[in-house]
Structures are given as C-alpha cells and as structure tokens.
Design an enzyme around this catalytic site. Structure first.
Site, PDB file in Angstrom:
ATOM      1  N   HIS A 152     -26.205 -19.821  48.873  1.00  0.00           N
ATOM      2  CA  HIS A 152     -26.353 -20.712  47.677  1.00  0.00           C
ATOM      3  C   HIS A 152     -27.931 -21.255  47.130  1.00  0.00           C
ATOM      4  O   HIS A 152     -28.472 -21.733  46.129  1.00  0.00           O
ATOM      5  CB  HIS A 152     -25.287 -20.733  47.175  1.00  0.00           C
ATOM      6  CG  HIS A 152     -24.369 -20.263  46.727  1.00  0.00           C
ATOM      7  ND1 HIS A 152     -23.585 -18.858  47.864  1.00  0.00           N
ATOM      8  CD2 HIS A 152     -23.605 -19.869  45.461  1.00  0.00           C
ATOM      9  CE1 HIS A 152     -22.877 -17.957  46.908  1.00  0.00           C
ATOM     10  NE2 HIS A 152     -22.645 -18.983  45.581  1.00  0.00           N
ATOM     11  N   HIS A 202     -46.252  13.071  34.105  1.00  0.00           N
ATOM     12  CA  HIS A 202     -44.540  13.375  33.762  1.00  0.00           C
ATOM     13  C   HIS A 202     -44.702  14.369  32.727  1.00  0.00           C
ATOM     14  O   HIS A 202     -44.060  13.780  31.982  1.00  0.00           O
ATOM     15  CB  HIS A 202     -43.792  11.995  34.266  1.00  0.00           C
ATOM     16  CG  HIS A 202     -43.807  11.547  35.596  1.00  0.00           C
ATOM     17  ND1 HIS A 202     -44.571  10.393  35.576  1.00  0.00           N
ATOM     18  CD2 HIS A 202     -42.939  11.173  36.274  1.00  0.00           C
ATOM     19  CE1 HIS A 202     -44.517   8.911  36.739  1.00  0.00           C
ATOM     20  NE2 HIS A 202     -43.728  10.292  37.242  1.00  0.00           N
ATOM     21  N   HIS A 207     -40.932  17.406  37.007  1.00  0.00           N
ATOM     22  CA  HIS A 207     -41.055  15.863  36.843  1.00  0.00           C
ATOM     23  C   HIS A 207     -42.522  15.123  37.284  1.00  0.00           C
ATOM     24  O   HIS A 207     -42.484  14.216  36.388  1.00  0.00           O
ATOM     25  CB  HIS A 207     -39.822  15.020  38.189  1.00  0.00           C
ATOM     26  CG  HIS A 207     -39.974  13.265  37.932  1.00  0.00           C
ATOM     27  ND1 HIS A 207     -39.441  12.877  36.895  1.00  0.00           N
ATOM     28  CD2 HIS A 207     -40.517  12.584  39.301  1.00  0.00           C
ATOM     29  CE1 HIS A 207     -39.565  11.711  37.456  1.00  0.00           C
ATOM     30  NE2 HIS A 207     -39.649  11.418  38.519  1.00  0.00           N
ATOM     31  N   GLU A 257     -27.196 -11.374  36.131  1.00  0.00           N
ATOM     32  CA  GLU A 257     -28.386 -11.562  35.644  1.00  0.00           C
ATOM     33  C   GLU A 257     -29.125 -10.898  35.273  1.00  0.00           C
ATOM     34  O   GLU A 257     -30.298 -11.343  34.466  1.00  0.00           O
ATOM     35  CB  GLU A 257     -28.227 -12.827  37.605  1.00  0.00           C
ATOM     36  CG  GLU A 257     -27.180 -13.362  37.639  1.00  0.00           C
ATOM     37  CD  GLU A 257     -26.306 -12.837  38.543  1.00  0.00           C
ATOM     38  OE1 GLU A 257     -26.057 -11.481  38.285  1.00  0.00           O
ATOM     39  OE2 GLU A 257     -25.270 -13.775  38.928  1.00  0.00           O
TER      40      GLU A 257
END
Lengths: 675, 675
Positions: free
Chosen positions: B481, B34, B270, B419
């Site tokens: 869950h 890149h 890129h 999380e």
C-alpha cells in the site's frame, strides 16, 4: 446479532474463537488492522485447514501441498492465526508483533516474510488472479508429468475473496479465464458480508454473483447464512472437490465483526481496532474471559496442531509416490527436478542463433521470437503467452499448441485481452513453481497490468515480460498505442529489470539475462519496426549487453569529445551520427545502454570505463520521456527525448517529426560541444 | 459466407456498402488499419445514425446530442465513414489521408483531432467506461436541471463494443456499476464476432455474455445472426430506448470482414488491409464496381446527409426549449450555463479556510477534505467520489448524499472498489460537460487506473485526482500500500500535473490550481499522517505553491551555502534541518516544491531565483523514487529517496528506518558541502 448460532461442538467452537480473539487482540495491540473479516471467516478457515486442506506446517514448501490464498489480504490476522495454531514457524510472539517493524506478521500477508504465506496480497483482485495462475501451473504440471497410477502432481488451490476483490475488474479477467479453462481444482470462498468501507455494499455494488459466475461456467454453491456452520462449510468444500469439470465458488453470507455487539455488520468492524471495551464485550459474547489477551486454550492448540502429524504423513506418502515415479520414469523425474529447481538445463542456449547483418533488417520482436523458439526446445518448463497479440509479439512457441481444457500439457497460453490477469497469473505460476512463465503484450499496455508487475517485483518473482511495439516506432496505431512515459515509469519500480536491446544479438543476451535472473522480474522492451543487425566485426560484441551498457563503438583518439548514449532503436541513429560527426572532426564514443539496472549492478570501475567521468559532454537519445536520463548525462549533457504524446502516422515520418534523425543528433551534439 | 443476406432496400444497402468500401479503401491506401469490424458493423452504424440517434453534424458540440462511442476504436474507419457521410466537417480527402501525419483521421479515434468524435478510444475497455461516465453525467444533470415539462437534458449514450472490450476487467467495472446505477439511457451494442487476433475467441473466451449482463441487472437483447438486418437492429435499438429502468445491451452475432470471400470470419480480416485483389473480390460480392476506389454514390451521400437537416431541426427545437426554460427558471439556467462553460463562479473560493498553525497538526488529506467542502458549496457542478475509501480520502461532500438510482441529483459518487472505472468514468463525465469530476483513492492504487489517467492527459481533460496515503508515511498497511515509484511514474506522463503539498495551506492552493486548470488533469498527492501547519508569519506565503516551487525559508546571508528541496511531508524535515545546520554555521535555503510541472511553466528568471545556478550544492528529500530529481539538484547535488519497497510498521519508525530524519538530512547536507 445474526441468527446463525454456532452448530459446532465445543472444541471446534473453542478453536474458532481462539482464531477470532487472537485477531481481535493483535489488532488491538497494534492499534491498527482489520479485525472484522477474521472474526467472520474464522469458521471457514478452521474448516478448510482442519478438515479439507492438505499441507505440512513443518515444510511450507512441500511441493504437492494445497495452496491457500487470502485474496482479501487485509484479513491477514486470520492467516497468521491459522499458521500459528496449525504449527507453522510462527509464534505467539510473532502475532503479538503484528504490524511492527521487521516482524513476520506485516499488515498484509507477504510471502517473502512469513513461512506458509503463499503470496503477497492486499491490493484487491491480485490474490484471486495469482490463484488462477497456481491452478494453471498445477494443471500443466499434472498433464505433463503424471502417469497412470502415478499422480504426483495433484493438489487444490483455495482462495478466500471479498466484495472488494469482486468489484475489481481483475475478478472478471480471473474468473472468466478460469471458467474458460475449466480449472476444476480451483476453489473460491466468497465472503459475502454486505459491508465495504463506505457502508453497505449496496450503495455501490449489487451484482448477482451466483449468476455472474454461472455465466463464466463455474460450479456455484450458495450456502446462504451459514458462515458459522462448520458442517455446511465442510460439505460445500467437499462438493467443490468432487467437481471435475469446472472451478468452484462457494458463496457464503457472512457477518463482518461477528460477535461484536456494537460493530457486527457495520463498516466500523472493518479497518480499525474494536477498542478495549468492545473487545471485552465481544469476548463475553464468545463466552471468553473478557480481559485475557492472546489467550490460546491448550486443548484448542493441541487439536489444531494435529495438522503437523497429518502434514508429515501427507508429505511422506508423497515422497514414496515420487520415489516409485522416479524409478518408473527416470527421465520425466529428472525433467521435473530441473523445473522445480528453476535451473537452466545444460546446453539450454545452444540453439540460440548468432544473428548476422545479412539476417537483418529485423525487428527486435522478431529476433525475440526466434530466440524463444530456440531455447524453448531445451527449457521445457518455459510456458507463456500473449494477451491476444501473439502474432504481433512473436511470442508463440511453435513446437507446442495452446494450453486449454483437456490439453493442459501445451505451453502456449492464449490469455485473451486480459493483460492484468496475464501478468498476475504469471506471478501465480512462478509462485507455484515448476514453471518459468513469460507474458507478452504491447509495451503501452503494461499500464493495464501495473499492479501485478509491481507485486512480482516486490515478491522477487522471475517472471519475464515480453513487451513489443515500444515507441512511436509503432507508427499508424497512434498515440493511444505509443509508449512515451513507460520506460521511465517502469524503471522507477524497484527490483524490476528493464532491457531495451538495440539489435537482434542484444535480444539474445537480454533473454539470457531474463532467464538467468531468479530474484525478480525482467522486462524485454522490443521494437515493432525493423532494425539493422549490427555488424559485430566492426562494433563491439553484443555480449556487452549483459553489463547493461557497453562501448559499442569507440572513439578514434584516446579521449572522446562526446559520448553518445542510446537504447533500442535509437542506437542505430547514434552510430550513424558518430560517422557524420567524424566527418566534422568530432570524435564521438557510442554507448549502447539496454538496461540501467544491469549497468548499476556493475563495478564503479566498469561504469567509469564506459562513461568516463572526464568526458562530461554526453548526449542521450531515446524515443521516450527523458525522465531519469540526467543521472547518466550530467549537467553538461543533453537528452533527446519526447515530452508530449505521439501521433498516428507511418513511423519514419514520426521519427522525423519528433526529431529522431541522424541530422538532429549531429546538430544537438555540435551545439552541446559549443556550450 | 453467412446466411444473413441483407434485407434492406436497395438504397439502404448502397449506403451500407459505401461505409464498407470506404473502410476497405482507406485501410488499403494507408496500408495499415482494421477493415474487418467496419465491414461487419456498417449496418448497425447505418441504422443507429439514420434511424435512431439525434445529433447535429453542423454542431458536434450541441449539448443535448446523443453520444456515440466506438469502444473498439481500431474500427475507426467505421466512425470516419459515418462522420463524412452524415455531413460532419470531415471530407473524403480526410478519409483518403487515413493514418497519415496531421490528418483528421488517425489510426484510432481522437476526439482532440476530429469533430464528432466523442472520446479517444483504442485501449480496450476505455470507451465503455467513458460511456458509463457520460450516462452518469446525463442522469445527474437531468435530475438537477430538468423541471416538469422542461426536459432540457435528455439524451442517450450509445457504445459499440467488442470481444476485446468485454475480456478486459474494465468491462466488469463499467457494467457492474452501470447496472447498479440503473442508467437506462445507456445502450451498448456488442459486436459478437467470435474472432480475436489470435484466432477464434473460443480459444480464450467463452463467457455467456447474456447471462453475465443479466447478473449486472442489464436489459439484454440477443438478436442473433442479424448483424445485416436493419429492421432487427432498429427494433432492438427502439426497445432499448423504451427501457426505463436498466441500461441495455444488444448482442449481435456479426461477421468480421463481412463479404470478403477469403477473410470473412477469420483473424486475417482484423488488423491488415485486405490486399488489392481481395478488396476487388469483396466489392464484387457487394455488387460494387471492383476497381473503383473511394466511390461514394451520390444518392447514398444525399440520403445520409439528411442527418444535417434533421440535426439542425433537433438543435433548433432544443434551443426553443432552452429559451422557455431560461425564462421560467432563470437561476437554474444561469447555474447550468456556468457549469457548461466550466467556469468557476465568482467568489467560489471565499469559504476556503486559511489554516493557522494552531489548526495543526493536520494531514494534508484532512485539509483537502475541508477545502473540498468549502468550495463545493459555491461550485455546484463539482461531482466526485472515492473507490470505497471516502472516509480515508476525506472526499465526501457533506451537504449532499450519494448519487444513485432515483437520487441522481446527489454529488457524491460511491464508485465501489473500481479505481479504473472511477477514473475512466470521470473522464466520460468531463467529456460530457456540465460537470467537474474528481476521483479519489489511495495513491498506490493509481496503478489500477493508469490507462484511464493516461487518456485523460492525452485528451486534456480537467479531471482532478485526489490521491491520499502518499508514501511509507501510511505506515502499518505495509509495502503493498506504500507508493514508492508513483510520483516518478506519474510525473513522466505528459500533460498530467502532479502536486504534493507540504501543509494545509499549500493544499488550498493546490486545489485552486486543479480547479482553474482546464487543459488537462491534475493530481493532488496527500498524506495520511499529520503534518504541522507551517507558520506563514515566519515562512513565505503558501501562495508560492502556485508556482510549483518557491523559497519557503530564505538563507540568512546573501547567498545560500546549500539549497534544500522537498515536497509534501518531507518539507517539515528540511525546515528543521535548516535550523540545525544554522547552528553549525551552515546557511541553507529551503525550497518547497509541490509540483515540477507548475515550476517548469514559470519563467527562467523565476526558476533561477528559486534555484540559483550559482548554488550547485543542493539536496532533495522525497520519500519515494529519486528518479528525475537529478534535473533539479545537478551533478553537485544529492537526493535522499527510496529505491526499495516499503515495510509494515508505524510510520515514525519507518521514516527512521528509511533515513528520513532531521539528523540524516543534516548529515547528508554536511557531507555534500565537504565534497
């Protein structure tokens, strides 16, 4: 207690308190659940469902209904109370069975169990991403099918969401995308209650939500401490519906556990029953008979159930609109019908190429791109895109442009670098109906979208994932981009079909499986690197891939000395190994095994035919974690896999370095036979 | 071409163009990589590394160095060029070996391979989350150890980040948290180049980044189209350093592929080499010899390498500071030294309880809470928290308060419902050093943090994950869950140790393993529901857990008829089954197997002792996906697992429903023996 005294008239308050007390009582009876949010949000739900939203309780799948998503799914009792009171097929007994085995009222809302529940929520952030997907679907179908004077697709998508939703990264992906796309028929209500499980949200979270959503180009209304004010809520929803250019969010400062003398505005109201005494005290505050349980005043029920006659009227009107549309635009109507039934049109696959060896070598991602562009022409309701990797995923449909504001009819979606939103919105699109979504990125980045992929499998949604760059074969980008554990970890998800085709023609059949499957998601796992197109005049037809595993190249004798199994790019290896072993007098069978799940679906007889129980010497070769392969090779077999991370280097060197060469396969086979 | 003509003096420009051309040439030689971002960001990196940042190329692990994170890791050549030019242990030959097998210059930066690389980046969003973790660590250590006049912990954390980072949900979690915590020594440079892989970022992403970060309470500087202006960049970094209250972000409009006549400001710059011709044309624009490769002008190198003498001076000064600190505050100094060596202090485990059967029944999450609070007293550098589930995860350290602005010395972190950031920041804290982080949430939500967990394993970071509510045993919250596939999917990650203890005493040993392990992350998988504390006067000592698997209850005779294996909550089941089978004259052995990884680390002799090869009749019982268990039970064995999703109901009913009862185990064992 807050100073937000109810300003509703008596009957409205009665309805609202019915919602609240049903929630309190159900949680109390189940001895688990979340009473606080339903108590706080009852007025908002009441307002939305009685004054704003268009739906038909008698037909939860009426296509042009407004969608309602409870993204804070733990507040499920709010939704169940609404469904029961407005006349859906959910009874008071169902509510009394809250959180019990085989009830229609599970702990978190599950669309697969309960009529009127639009999606399965609970894992935070998923509901709002699903909602964005539904709004995308609505915008696309409206742009595609509506005609002047015939706005047959025309509905809103509403979502209630919480602090928890808005702390999740998912909220950023969803809101940034929705704002960018200008999805003006998407309306969020943000339950700003200042409480999370560990205490005041202020201990962890102090975003200026208004400014944040302005940065995403949303229409933002902060209605302050008016969570109990039906008039203010109603006005805010109306304003949001008037906004024609941007999605809307209504921020309301609410009071978790509203009315509970001890628990209002505390975490204690969040995730546990109030307790008998506090429940009674709270009812007293509501002016409710303290010791009555599951009390539903008749006039409240009657008033709320007016939703039924409204709903029937809405749907009747729409049916009339559709009839006139059908007459005026029969072709479009037919196309819409096919899409709504999620049916593959006749001849959908006629353009799919049969690849010849001379078309190769060809990466399976490239073959997939050709297949997509072949069927996309005949299946106009396929809409999909990549998380900013379309040129690498070969996922662009060439005959259409990018979906966007003012060009919603287009079928390529530029998801941006938002894997999680891409997959969860795709679920929302599938839930909405009328669209068959696919989602593409690098295979390793399934990790970013796992919660969404899991829920698609749980809901049985026919989303198709196009995951390329599927092993160390991606080469120089290195271990951060090289999947190792991903095949195993995705095969472990119930109801997800994983298919890793060995060549271009297997890709075509993998797509066929994916498109024909309606009971769950399918993941195509594709190479970056070029592979031979196998010569099917020598080897078995690629159609065998439909069975998950098939004998690609049979042994010479009547019983093989060894069975070689592989998936994807490693199939070429075991084919060559078969030849080399033959030179040593070892008679091997080659099994291509693109999908464990498909193979498990076959009859025991077929499975025994492919993997003869008598031939216990088996060698599996796959450039990934060996976890789970023992099921197929048995105690006497062996597995060539990878148990470490990858490395950055040209891929051919990596395959050598990690032992994936014809010579290594031959060596391992020979060793195994000597055992 | 942009109108942002360089305003640097000649030598500065020479240095900058050296960085650019090295990047161009390395990518060209590797034939992959890149080039665009390094070409655009060379002036910013030059400014930061020569005028702002304090580091010592001769000692990349000097503790008080400023940290530099390249969150857009694909721009790795920028970092390698800086490391080489400033005098780190990275040579021009290393740069010529870019992206080659076993080189120090892999495709994306890997801290485990390259001196001076602070963390492994590439998967977008991870670097900025790591950076937030490092800033948290710095703030905590400074608050804990600095004394008036003795600021021995005092450094900044810088991160370069891209559109891709900022589209990821991760960016929200990281930025919201950092703003909330007021981490004023955290400084981001946002490379706003308007280009992503699929084209102009505008096709997918139009956030108002300035407003967004203001909503997070950051100090925001938008320096406009000044990516080539060393003066403006330098001023912006200085301003950011002056800010004492908030983290800082500098937004700079840059030009990807700067200087390339054909590719500047296009996606073509890129992710692929410019090509020989375009590389030459670009060099012409820079006033560079067109056909020279890897040219490093001597005066540029000399000037950049002044970083070495500066660095040695910085470290010398710091060492002097430390010496005087050590004299003034010997106890604190000793404590810091222990923390920096990540060493467990003598007697660290003396408070850990030995649990008696009368302490039970006790959920393993509760036992874990007791263990945490026992060792936390003696291991003061343990810092951790939960993603808003501390009361459920039992993860609070009771003798300290919540970490926060103005109270950075505290050791409980309220991560909020984030999380992903929790796990990735924990990696950043471990990378920083001086802290032993743990991170807690529900086991099912490991899905939200998987990319971070994977990278911790890849980097070998000793992060500890405390994951509770580990099966359908969580009950009423339902299938969204309830983990099913999670044990299998995490066991598949290389270098992650997963431990699922069977009772309170196994929990204590699991924590011991986790704390003593320094080469990678360890995950504790714990129950919500209560379990018996096994009577160790009857059964084998829990210490056996250290070996991953051990004979918990031996057969009566000399050879068992069957081996029963289980983990966690299912161990109790097989123990009872052993008794019932004994009544039928079947002599079973019970093996508790909390960790496959630990067991694999044992000698073959030990493994054969626990699972005697001669006893092929084996039954494994685990309330999760059976994937992988075949390795342990063999062809003649059987596995009781779960291959569907869970359901919402009280857990005892679920265990019955899913076949996890003593009777079912007995039945399956009997059936197996009859085979």
């Amino acid at each position: 207690m807050s100073d937000t005294s109810p300003q509703n008239d008596a009957l409205e308050l009665l309805c609202i308190n019915t919602i609240r007390t049903l929630s309190i009582d159900a949680v109390q009876k189940a001895n688990s659940g979340h009473p606080g949010a339903p108590m706080a949000l009852a007025p908002a739900a009441y307002t939305l469902w009685t004054k704003i939203m268009r739906y038909n309780p008698r037909n939860p799948s009426w296509f042009n209904r407004d969608r309602f998503i409870l993204s804070n799914g733990h507040a499920s009792m709010l939704l169940y109370a609404m469904l029961y009171l407005t006349g859906y097929d959910l009874s008071l007994d169902d509510i009394k069975n809250f959180r019990q085995l085989k009830s229609k009222t599970p702990g978190h809302p599950e669309n697969i169990l309960t009529p009127g529940v639009e999606t399965t929520t609970g894992p935070l952030g998923q509901g709002i991403m699903n909602a964005v997907g539904m709004a995308i679907a609505e915008a696309h179908l409206a742009a595609t099918f509506n005609r002047k004077g015939h706005e047959i697709i025309n509905h809103y998508t509403y979502a209630f969401c919480s602090d928890g939703d808005f702390m999740e990264g998912a909220s950023h992906e969803a809101a940034s995308l929705a704002g960018h796309l200008g999805l003006s028929k998407l309306i969020f209500l943000y339950d700003d209650n200042h409480i999370s499980i560990e205490g005041q949200t202020e201990i962890a979270y102090t975003d200026d939500v208004k400014t944040r959503f302005e940065a995403y180009h949303w229409h933002v209304q902060d209605i302050g401490d008016n969570a109990n004010d039906v008039g203010a809520l109603s006005q805010a929803f109306s304003n949001a519906r008037q906004e024609k250019d941007r999605p809307s969010i209504i921020i309301v400062r609410s009071h978790i556990g509203y009315g509970s003398p001890s628990f209002q505005d505390t975490p204690d109201a969040h995730g546990a029953p109030l307790g008998e005494d506090e429940a009674a005290r709270t009812k007293r505050v509501y002016g409710w008979p303290e010791h009555e349980k599951f009390l539903v005043p008749e006039n409240a029920l009657e008033y709320m159930q007016k939703a039924v006659e409204r709903g029937i009227r809405y749907e009747d009107e729409w049916n009339k609109q559709c009839a006139s549309y059908r007459q005026a635009f029969p072709d479009a109507a037919l196309q819409l019908d096919t899409a709504l039934r999620n049916e593959l049109p006749k001849g959908w696959d006629k353009g799919i190429p049969e690849f010849a060896p001379s078309d190769g070598p060809l990466a399976t991602r490239s073959a997939s791109g050709k297949v997509i562009n072949a069927f996309a022409e005949h299946v106009p309701y396929v809409v999909g895109g990549s998380a900013d990797l379309a040129p690498s995923n070969n996922s662009l449909i060439k005959t259409t442009d990018y979906f966007g504001k003012g060009r919603y009819e287009n079928r390529n979606i530029a998801w941006g670098v938002r894997e999680h939103a891409m997959c969860s919105c795709s679920s929302g699109m599938a839930l909405h109906g009328g669209i068959r979504p696919f989602a593409a990125t690098f295979f390793v980045f399934t990790d970013y979208a796992r919660p969404a992929i899991r829920l698609a499998a749980l809901m049985g949604l026919p989303v198709i994932y196009v995951m390329t760059h599927d092993s160390i074969g991606l080469g120089e980008d290195g271990p951060t981009h090289q999947p190792i554990e991903h095949l195993a970890s995705l095969r472990a998800i119930p109801n997800l079909y994983v298919i890793r085709p060995a060549d271009a023609n297997e890709v075509a059949f993998a797509w066929q499986v994916a498109l024909m499957r309606t009971t769950g998601p399918t993941m195509l796992v594709l190479t970056r690197q070029k592979l031979s197109v196998l010569d099917r005049t020598i080897y078995a037809p690629a159609e065998g891939a439909l069975n998950g595993a098939y004998i690609l190249s049979k042994e010479k004798g009547s019983v093989p000395d060894i069975v070689l199994l592989a998936t994807g790019s490693e199939v070429e290896l075991i084919l060559k190994a078969q030849d080399n072993l033959a030179n040593e007098g070892i008679d091997a069978r080659v099994v291509s095994m693109p999908s464990w799940e498909l193979f498990k679906d076959q009859s025991p007889a077929y499975r025994d035919e492919v993997l003869p129980p008598a031939t216990t010497v088996r060698l599996a070769v796959e450039a990934g974690s060996p976890l789970g392969w023992r099921d197929w090779v048995g105690d006497a077999g062996d597995i060539m896999g990878i148990t470490t991370f990858g490395a950055s280097a040209p891929y051919k060197e990596l395959f050598k370095q990690y032992g994936f060469t014809v010579d290594s396969v031959v060596l391992r086979a020979r060793k195994l036979l000597k055992k």
